[in-house]
Design a protein around this motif. Structure first.
Motif, PDB file in Angstrom:
ATOM      1  N   GLN A  80     -55.633  34.072 -38.093  1.00 11.34           N
ATOM      2  CA  GLN A  80     -55.167  32.736 -37.716  1.00 11.34           C
ATOM      3  C   GLN A  80     -54.809  31.874 -38.926  1.00 11.34           C
ATOM      4  OE1 GLN A  80     -54.564  32.065 -34.579  1.00 11.34           O
ATOM      5  NE2 GLN A  80     -55.482  33.970 -33.866  1.00 11.34           N
ATOM      6  N   ILE A  81     -55.384  32.175 -40.086  1.00 11.22           N
ATOM      7  CA  ILE A  81     -55.075  31.393 -41.286  1.00 11.22           C
ATOM      8  C   ILE A  81     -54.092  32.110 -42.204  1.00 11.22           C
ATOM      9  CG2 ILE A  81     -57.249  30.108 -41.244  1.00 11.22           C
ATOM     10  CD1 ILE A  81     -58.268  32.008 -43.437  1.00 11.22           C
ATOM     11  N   ASP A  82     -53.676  33.307 -41.806  1.00 10.02           N
ATOM     12  CA  ASP A  82     -52.720  34.082 -42.598  1.00 10.02           C
ATOM     13  C   ASP A  82     -51.334  33.424 -42.493  1.00 10.02           C
ATOM     14  OD1 ASP A  82     -50.723  36.216 -43.230  1.00 10.02           O
ATOM     15  OD2 ASP A  82     -52.551  37.413 -43.497  1.00 10.02           O
ATOM     16  N   LEU A  83     -50.700  33.198 -43.632  1.00  9.69           N
ATOM     17  CA  LEU A  83     -49.388  32.535 -43.639  1.00  9.69           C
ATOM     18  C   LEU A  83     -48.327  33.334 -42.898  1.00  9.69           C
ATOM     19  CD1 LEU A  83     -49.290  31.133 -47.289  1.00  9.69           C
ATOM     20  CD2 LEU A  83     -49.740  29.908 -45.154  1.00  9.69           C
ATOM     21  N   ARG A  84     -48.412  34.661 -42.978  1.00  9.26           N
ATOM     22  CA  ARG A  84     -47.429  35.496 -42.271  1.00  9.26           C
ATOM     23  C   ARG A  84     -47.537  35.305 -40.767  1.00  9.26           C
ATOM     24  NH1 ARG A  84     -49.486  40.833 -45.221  1.00  9.26           N
ATOM     25  NH2 ARG A  84     -51.363  39.794 -44.527  1.00  9.26           N
TER      26      ARG A  84
END
Length: 164
Positions: A80-84
């Motif tokens: 959920q916090i991954d930029l992708r």
């Protein structure tokens, strides 16, 4: 309370001193304990699978057999916090699968780049496998034969047809 430092040299001595006394009939001959069965070793946390098509690495080797571990809450939250994933929500399954797949063939460092290069049928298989393992706790599915309408179970973790 006084603390006592234990070294490897006096560990056996301490264990013997603190062990409960055995009754005379128990001390004579205790039967050898049989090795624990698989069910006694706790819950199963890793599941084997066989990809329908297989992952093809840079050298052209096809990897079909692999293993996936149960997901943790952290595994579910981290993407959920991954930029992708923030840029493309469809990327969530790629990141999630790369975290829980422990090996594919001889590859033990499974990362998002490997999952990206898998065939779509294999990714769909792994998504369904993930859901079954983490939601239901097993890899069996109830199916119905389209010809005779007989019901039976199949193991989705792979193996050859007819084996279970």
């Amino acid at each position: 309370m006084r603390r006592r430092t234990v070294t490897a040299g006096n560990l056996e001595e301490i264990l013997q001193a603190t062990a409960p006394a055995q009754a005379p009939e128990q001390a004579v001959a205790a039967p050898a304990a049989s090795p624990p069965r698989r069910e006694d070793q706790g819950p199963r946390t890793e599941f084997e699978f066989e990809l329908p098509r297989g992952y093809v690495d840079e050298s052209g080797t096809v990897h079909r057999h692999g293993a996936m571990r149960l997901a943790t809450a952290r595994d579910e939250l981290r993407p959920q916090i991954d930029l992708r994933v923030k840029e493309n929500p469809a990327y969530l399954s790629v990141v999630l699968l790369s975290q829980v797949i422990t090996r594919i063939g001889s590859i033990t460092d499974v990362h998002a780049g490997i999952v990206e290069r898998m065939y779509a049928t294999d990714v769909a298989f792994l998504q369904d496998f993930y859901r079954r393992v983490n939601s239901e706790g097993h890899t069996r599915a109830a199916v119905t034969c389209p010809h005779c309408e007989g019901g039976f179970e199949v193991d989705l973790s792979g193996g050859r047809l007819g084996e279970s």
